[in-house]
Design an enzyme around this catalytic site. Structure first.
Site, PDB file in Angstrom:
ATOM      1  N   ASN A  72       0.861  -1.181   0.000  1.00 36.68           N
ATOM      2  CA  ASN A  72       0.000   0.000   0.000  1.00 36.68           C
ATOM      3  C   ASN A  72       0.900   1.235   0.000  1.00 36.68           C
ATOM      4  O   ASN A  72       1.487   1.579   1.020  1.00 36.68           O
ATOM      5  CB  ASN A  72      -0.884  -0.051   1.260  1.00 36.68           C
ATOM      6  N   TRP A  73       0.987   1.864  -1.162  1.00 39.38           N
ATOM      7  CA  TRP A  73       1.900   3.020  -1.284  1.00 39.38           C
ATOM      8  C   TRP A  73       1.358   4.253  -0.575  1.00 39.38           C
ATOM      9  O   TRP A  73       2.068   5.229  -0.393  1.00 39.38           O
ATOM     10  CB  TRP A  73       2.128   3.383  -2.757  1.00 39.38           C
ATOM     11  N   LYS A  74       0.079   4.254  -0.238  1.00 36.11           N
ATOM     12  CA  LYS A  74      -0.575   5.431   0.355  1.00 36.11           C
ATOM     13  C   LYS A  74      -0.359   6.642  -0.567  1.00 36.11           C
ATOM     14  O   LYS A  74      -0.310   6.470  -1.790  1.00 36.11           O
ATOM     15  CB  LYS A  74      -0.078   5.650   1.782  1.00 36.11           C
TER      16      LYS A  74
ATOM     17  N   HIS B 248      -9.287   1.088   5.254  1.00 33.98           N
ATOM     18  CA  HIS B 248      -7.997   1.288   5.924  1.00 33.98           C
ATOM     19  C   HIS B 248      -8.199   2.245   7.103  1.00 33.98           C
ATOM     20  O   HIS B 248      -9.020   3.174   7.024  1.00 33.98           O
ATOM     21  CB  HIS B 248      -6.980   1.859   4.923  1.00 33.98           C
TER      22      HIS B 248
ATOM     23  N   GLU C 289      -6.630   4.694   8.072  1.00 30.70           N
ATOM     24  CA  GLU C 289      -6.473   6.117   7.736  1.00 30.70           C
ATOM     25  C   GLU C 289      -7.742   6.667   7.081  1.00 30.70           C
ATOM     26  O   GLU C 289      -8.090   7.826   7.283  1.00 30.70           O
ATOM     27  CB  GLU C 289      -5.234   6.301   6.836  1.00 30.70           C
TER      28      GLU C 289
ATOM     29  N   GLU D  44      -5.025  -4.935  10.988  1.00 31.78           N
ATOM     30  CA  GLU D  44      -3.999  -3.904  11.123  1.00 31.78           C
ATOM     31  C   GLU D  44      -4.195  -3.150  12.439  1.00 31.78           C
ATOM     32  O   GLU D  44      -4.991  -2.197  12.494  1.00 31.78           O
ATOM     33  CB  GLU D  44      -4.088  -2.913   9.963  1.00 31.78           C
TER      34      GLU D  44
ATOM     35  N   GLY E 194       2.859   2.334  10.824  1.00 28.37           N
ATOM     36  CA  GLY E 194       3.792   3.446  10.617  1.00 28.37           C
ATOM     37  C   GLY E 194       4.507   3.882  11.883  1.00 28.37           C
ATOM     38  O   GLY E 194       5.125   4.948  11.904  1.00 28.37           O
TER      39      GLY E 194
ATOM     40  N   SER F 157       3.848  -2.015  10.380  1.00 25.44           N
ATOM     41  CA  SER F 157       5.309  -2.051  10.539  1.00 25.44           C
ATOM     42  C   SER F 157       5.922  -3.412  10.217  1.00 25.44           C
ATOM     43  O   SER F 157       6.902  -3.813  10.848  1.00 25.44           O
ATOM     44  CB  SER F 157       5.708  -1.585  11.949  1.00 25.44           C
TER      45      SER F 157
ATOM     46  N   GLY G 196       2.942  -1.095   4.319  1.00 28.39           N
ATOM     47  CA  GLY G 196       2.946   0.324   3.990  1.00 28.39           C
ATOM     48  C   GLY G 196       4.367   0.792   3.691  1.00 28.39           C
ATOM     49  O   GLY G 196       4.880   0.619   2.584  1.00 28.39           O
ATOM     50  N   GLY G 197       5.025   1.348   4.697  1.00 25.32           N
ATOM     51  CA  GLY G 197       6.352   1.957   4.515  1.00 25.32           C
ATOM     52  C   GLY G 197       7.346   1.086   3.747  1.00 25.32           C
ATOM     53  O   GLY G 197       8.014   1.555   2.813  1.00 25.32           O
TER      54      GLY G 197
HETATM   55  P1  PGA Z   1       3.078   0.311   7.686  1.00 24.59           P
HETATM   56  O1  PGA Z   1       1.598   0.484   7.130  1.00 24.59           O
HETATM   57  O2  PGA Z   1       3.623  -0.976   7.104  1.00 24.59           O
HETATM   58  O3  PGA Z   1       3.815   1.530   7.211  1.00 24.59           O
HETATM   59  O4  PGA Z   1       2.972   0.256   9.185  1.00 24.59           O
HETATM   60  C1  PGA Z   1       0.740  -0.617   6.991  1.00 24.59           C
HETATM   61  C2  PGA Z   1      -0.578  -0.157   6.440  1.00 24.59           C
HETATM   62  O5  PGA Z   1      -1.048   0.921   6.830  1.00 24.59           O
HETATM   63  O6  PGA Z   1      -1.185  -0.837   5.595  1.00 24.59           O
END
Ligand code: PGA
Length: 253
Positions: free
Chosen positions: A9-11, A98, A100, A170, A176, A216, A237-238
Protein backbone atom coordinates in the site's frame (compact mmCIF):
# COMPACT_ATOMS: atom_id res chain seq x y z
CA UNK A 1 -9.46 -19.96 -1.53
CA UNK A 2 -6.87 -19.27 1.14
CA UNK A 3 -4.08 -17.51 -0.69
CA UNK A 4 -0.63 -16.28 0.32
CA UNK A 5 -0.61 -12.54 -0.37
CA UNK A 6 1.81 -9.67 0.11
CA UNK A 7 0.22 -6.33 -0.79
CA UNK A 8 2.09 -3.02 -0.95
CA UNK A 9 0.00 0.00 0.00
CA UNK A 10 1.90 3.02 -1.28
CA UNK A 11 -0.57 5.43 0.36
CA UNK A 12 -0.04 9.02 -0.89
CA UNK A 13 3.56 8.47 -1.94
CA UNK A 14 5.49 8.48 -5.25
CA UNK A 15 5.22 10.69 -8.30
CA UNK A 16 4.41 8.84 -11.53
CA UNK A 17 8.10 8.42 -12.46
CA UNK A 18 8.97 7.17 -8.99
CA UNK A 19 6.03 4.79 -8.99
CA UNK A 20 6.86 3.32 -12.39
CA UNK A 21 10.53 2.90 -11.41
CA UNK A 22 9.47 1.11 -8.22
CA UNK A 23 7.06 -1.10 -10.18
CA UNK A 24 9.74 -2.06 -12.73
CA UNK A 25 12.22 -2.92 -9.99
CA UNK A 26 9.66 -5.01 -8.12
CA UNK A 27 8.50 -6.78 -11.31
CA UNK A 28 12.09 -7.70 -12.23
CA UNK A 29 12.95 -8.96 -8.75
CA UNK A 30 9.72 -10.93 -8.48
CA UNK A 31 10.37 -12.56 -11.87
CA UNK A 32 13.93 -13.52 -10.91
CA UNK A 33 13.56 -14.40 -7.26
CA UNK A 34 10.01 -15.30 -6.27
CA UNK A 35 8.99 -18.92 -6.67
CA UNK A 36 5.84 -20.62 -5.52
CA UNK A 37 2.37 -19.42 -5.01
CA UNK A 38 2.59 -15.96 -3.43
CA UNK A 39 0.37 -13.32 -4.96
CA UNK A 40 2.03 -9.89 -4.97
CA UNK A 41 -0.33 -6.91 -5.06
CA UNK A 42 0.61 -3.29 -5.70
CA UNK A 43 -1.73 -0.55 -4.47
CA UNK A 44 -0.54 2.76 -5.95
CA UNK A 45 -2.55 5.99 -5.86
CA UNK A 46 -5.50 6.09 -8.32
CA UNK A 47 -3.68 8.34 -10.77
CA UNK A 48 -0.91 5.75 -11.33
CA UNK A 49 -3.09 2.65 -11.67
CA UNK A 50 -3.35 2.51 -15.48
CA UNK A 51 0.35 2.89 -16.09
CA UNK A 52 1.35 0.50 -13.33
CA UNK A 53 -1.08 -1.98 -14.91
CA UNK A 54 0.65 -1.71 -18.27
CA UNK A 55 3.96 -2.64 -16.63
CA UNK A 56 2.65 -5.72 -14.82
CA UNK A 57 -0.02 -7.15 -17.08
CA UNK A 58 2.22 -9.82 -18.62
CA UNK A 59 3.22 -11.34 -15.29
CA UNK A 60 1.06 -13.83 -13.44
CA UNK A 61 2.41 -13.03 -9.97
CA UNK A 62 1.65 -9.31 -9.79
CA UNK A 63 -1.84 -7.89 -9.25
CA UNK A 64 -3.22 -4.38 -8.97
CA UNK A 65 -5.25 -2.82 -6.17
CA UNK A 66 -6.84 0.57 -5.57
CA UNK A 67 -6.54 2.05 -2.10
CA UNK A 68 -10.19 3.10 -1.90
CA UNK A 69 -13.35 3.49 -3.98
CA UNK A 70 -16.64 5.35 -3.76
CA UNK A 71 -19.72 3.32 -2.87
CA UNK A 72 -21.98 4.94 -5.48
CA UNK A 73 -22.29 3.77 -9.07
CA UNK A 74 -21.74 7.17 -10.71
CA UNK A 75 -22.88 10.76 -10.48
CA UNK A 76 -22.12 14.06 -8.80
CA UNK A 77 -19.40 13.01 -6.35
CA UNK A 78 -16.57 15.37 -7.22
CA UNK A 79 -13.13 13.89 -6.79
CA UNK A 80 -14.34 10.34 -6.26
CA UNK A 81 -13.65 7.11 -8.19
CA UNK A 82 -16.22 4.37 -8.81
CA UNK A 83 -15.68 0.63 -8.90
CA UNK A 84 -16.76 0.44 -12.57
CA UNK A 85 -13.95 2.90 -13.39
CA UNK A 86 -11.53 0.64 -11.55
CA UNK A 87 -12.68 -2.51 -13.28
CA UNK A 88 -12.54 -0.72 -16.67
CA UNK A 89 -8.75 -0.39 -16.25
CA UNK A 90 -8.43 -3.98 -15.01
CA UNK A 91 -7.80 -3.29 -11.35
CA UNK A 92 -8.32 -6.55 -9.44
CA UNK A 93 -8.46 -5.58 -5.74
CA UNK A 94 -9.67 -2.63 -3.66
CA UNK A 95 -8.48 -1.85 -0.13
CA UNK A 96 -11.59 -1.01 1.89
CA UNK A 97 -11.66 0.57 5.33
CA UNK A 98 -8.00 1.29 5.92
CA UNK A 99 -7.66 2.89 9.36
CA UNK A 100 -6.47 6.12 7.74
CA UNK A 101 -9.74 6.26 5.73
CA UNK A 102 -11.71 5.55 8.89
CA UNK A 103 -9.85 8.17 10.90
CA UNK A 104 -9.26 11.07 8.47
CA UNK A 105 -12.32 10.61 6.24
CA UNK A 106 -14.75 9.38 8.90
CA UNK A 107 -15.63 6.18 7.08
CA UNK A 108 -18.07 4.19 9.18
CA UNK A 109 -18.66 0.44 9.27
CA UNK A 110 -21.98 1.10 7.54
CA UNK A 111 -20.41 3.09 4.69
CA UNK A 112 -17.72 0.43 4.33
CA UNK A 113 -20.42 -2.24 3.94
CA UNK A 114 -21.65 -0.25 0.91
CA UNK A 115 -18.11 0.00 -0.49
CA UNK A 116 -17.77 -3.77 -0.09
CA UNK A 117 -21.01 -4.25 -2.05
CA UNK A 118 -19.89 -1.83 -4.79
CA UNK A 119 -16.58 -3.68 -5.08
CA UNK A 120 -18.08 -7.17 -5.26
CA UNK A 121 -20.79 -6.14 -7.69
CA UNK A 122 -18.06 -5.08 -10.16
CA UNK A 123 -16.24 -8.39 -9.74
CA UNK A 124 -13.41 -6.73 -7.79
CA UNK A 125 -11.89 -8.36 -4.71
CA UNK A 126 -12.00 -6.38 -1.46
CA UNK A 127 -9.14 -6.28 1.03
CA UNK A 128 -11.10 -5.32 4.12
CA UNK A 129 -9.05 -3.70 6.90
CA UNK A 130 -9.93 -3.96 10.57
CA UNK A 131 -8.02 -3.29 13.75
CA UNK A 132 -8.02 -1.51 17.06
CA UNK A 133 -6.44 1.69 18.39
CA UNK A 134 -4.07 1.62 21.35
CA UNK A 135 -6.86 2.89 23.56
CA UNK A 136 -9.15 0.02 22.56
CA UNK A 137 -6.32 -2.51 22.95
CA UNK A 138 -5.59 -1.27 26.44
CA UNK A 139 -9.27 -1.42 27.36
CA UNK A 140 -8.93 -5.19 26.93
CA UNK A 141 -12.02 -5.54 24.75
CA UNK A 142 -10.30 -5.35 21.39
CA UNK A 143 -11.49 -8.70 20.02
CA UNK A 144 -15.13 -7.70 20.28
CA UNK A 145 -14.26 -4.31 18.72
CA UNK A 146 -12.67 -6.06 15.70
CA UNK A 147 -15.51 -8.60 15.44
CA UNK A 148 -17.99 -5.72 15.41
CA UNK A 149 -16.15 -4.08 12.50
CA UNK A 150 -16.36 -7.37 10.61
CA UNK A 151 -19.98 -7.94 11.56
CA UNK A 152 -21.17 -4.48 10.52
CA UNK A 153 -19.29 -4.33 7.22
CA UNK A 154 -19.16 -7.95 6.03
CA UNK A 155 -21.70 -10.23 7.66
CA UNK A 156 -24.57 -9.13 5.40
CA UNK A 157 -22.77 -10.91 2.54
CA UNK A 158 -23.85 -14.27 1.17
CA UNK A 159 -21.38 -17.12 1.62
CA UNK A 160 -20.41 -16.86 -2.02
CA UNK A 161 -19.76 -13.13 -1.74
CA UNK A 162 -17.87 -13.49 1.53
CA UNK A 163 -15.57 -16.09 0.00
CA UNK A 164 -14.13 -13.32 -2.25
CA UNK A 165 -13.10 -11.10 0.69
CA UNK A 166 -9.53 -10.82 1.99
CA UNK A 167 -9.30 -9.56 5.57
CA UNK A 168 -6.35 -7.47 6.76
CA UNK A 169 -5.84 -7.16 10.50
CA UNK A 170 -4.00 -3.90 11.12
CA UNK A 171 -3.60 -2.80 14.74
CA UNK A 172 -3.57 0.99 14.47
CA UNK A 173 -0.91 1.28 17.16
CA UNK A 174 1.47 -0.65 14.86
CA UNK A 175 0.86 1.28 11.62
CA UNK A 176 3.79 3.45 10.62
CA UNK A 177 5.00 3.50 14.20
CA UNK A 178 7.84 0.98 13.93
CA UNK A 179 6.03 -0.93 16.67
CA UNK A 180 5.01 -4.31 15.25
CA UNK A 181 2.55 -6.62 16.92
CA UNK A 182 4.45 -9.67 18.15
CA UNK A 183 3.81 -12.81 16.17
CA UNK A 184 1.85 -14.14 19.20
CA UNK A 185 -0.34 -11.03 19.26
CA UNK A 186 -0.96 -11.28 15.51
CA UNK A 187 -1.65 -15.02 15.63
CA UNK A 188 -4.07 -14.62 18.56
CA UNK A 189 -6.17 -11.99 16.77
CA UNK A 190 -6.07 -13.83 13.43
CA UNK A 191 -7.28 -17.02 15.13
CA UNK A 192 -10.11 -15.06 16.80
CA UNK A 193 -11.10 -13.52 13.46
CA UNK A 194 -11.16 -16.97 11.85
CA UNK A 195 -13.28 -18.31 14.71
CA UNK A 196 -15.70 -15.41 14.31
CA UNK A 197 -15.95 -15.99 10.55
CA UNK A 198 -16.63 -19.68 11.28
CA UNK A 199 -19.48 -18.73 13.61
CA UNK A 200 -21.25 -17.08 10.67
CA UNK A 201 -20.08 -18.93 7.55
CA UNK A 202 -18.85 -22.27 8.91
CA UNK A 203 -15.45 -23.89 9.36
CA UNK A 204 -14.71 -24.52 5.70
CA UNK A 205 -15.17 -20.89 4.59
CA UNK A 206 -13.27 -19.67 7.68
CA UNK A 207 -10.39 -21.99 6.91
CA UNK A 208 -10.28 -20.72 3.32
CA UNK A 209 -10.37 -17.01 4.28
CA UNK A 210 -7.13 -15.14 3.64
CA UNK A 211 -6.17 -13.00 6.64
CA UNK A 212 -3.25 -10.59 6.25
CA UNK A 213 -1.32 -8.79 8.96
CA UNK A 214 -0.41 -5.11 8.58
CA UNK A 215 1.55 -2.72 10.77
CA UNK A 216 5.31 -2.05 10.54
CA UNK A 217 5.98 -5.34 8.78
CA UNK A 218 9.51 -5.46 7.40
CA UNK A 219 12.05 -8.03 6.16
CA UNK A 220 13.32 -8.58 9.72
CA UNK A 221 9.95 -9.53 11.24
CA UNK A 222 8.01 -10.90 8.25
CA UNK A 223 9.35 -14.50 8.46
CA UNK A 224 8.15 -14.89 12.05
CA UNK A 225 4.77 -13.29 11.31
CA UNK A 226 4.20 -15.34 8.15
CA UNK A 227 5.11 -18.55 9.98
CA UNK A 228 1.99 -18.18 12.18
CA UNK A 229 -0.67 -20.68 11.13
CA UNK A 230 -3.41 -18.05 10.76
CA UNK A 231 -1.30 -15.31 9.13
CA UNK A 232 -1.56 -15.64 5.35
CA UNK A 233 0.61 -12.69 4.39
CA UNK A 234 0.89 -8.96 4.86
CA UNK A 235 -0.42 -5.53 3.94
CA UNK A 236 2.74 -3.47 3.81
CA UNK A 237 2.95 0.32 3.99
CA UNK A 238 6.35 1.96 4.51
CA UNK A 239 8.44 -1.05 3.47
CA UNK A 240 6.52 -1.37 0.18
CA UNK A 241 8.15 1.84 -1.05
CA UNK A 242 11.59 0.18 -1.23
CA UNK A 243 11.76 -2.55 -3.85
CA UNK A 244 14.43 -4.61 -2.05
CA UNK A 245 12.62 -4.56 1.29
CA UNK A 246 9.25 -5.30 -0.30
CA UNK A 247 10.50 -8.27 -2.32
CA UNK A 248 12.40 -9.59 0.70
CA UNK A 249 9.09 -9.54 2.58
CA UNK A 250 7.46 -11.44 -0.32
CA UNK A 251 10.23 -14.04 0.04
CA UNK A 252 9.61 -14.43 3.79
CA UNK A 253 7.11 -17.30 3.54
P1 PGA B 1 3.08 0.31 7.69
O1 PGA B 1 1.60 0.48 7.13
O2 PGA B 1 3.62 -0.98 7.10
O3 PGA B 1 3.82 1.53 7.21
O4 PGA B 1 2.97 0.26 9.18
C1 PGA B 1 0.74 -0.62 6.99
C2 PGA B 1 -0.58 -0.16 6.44
O5 PGA B 1 -1.05 0.92 6.83
O6 PGA B 1 -1.19 -0.84 5.60
Amino acid sequence: MRQKIVAGNWKMNNTLDEGLKLTTEIANMVADEVRGDVRVILAPPFIHLSQVKSLIKDTDKLFLSAQNCNENESGAYTGEVSTSMLSSIEVEYVIIGHSERREYFNESNEQLAKKIDATLSEGLLPIFCCGESLEVRESGDFISFICNQINESLFHLSTEQFSKVVIAYEPIWAIGTGKTASSEQAQDVHAEIRKYVASKYGDKIADETTILYGGSAKPANAPELFACPDVDGGLIGGASLKSRDFVDIVKSF
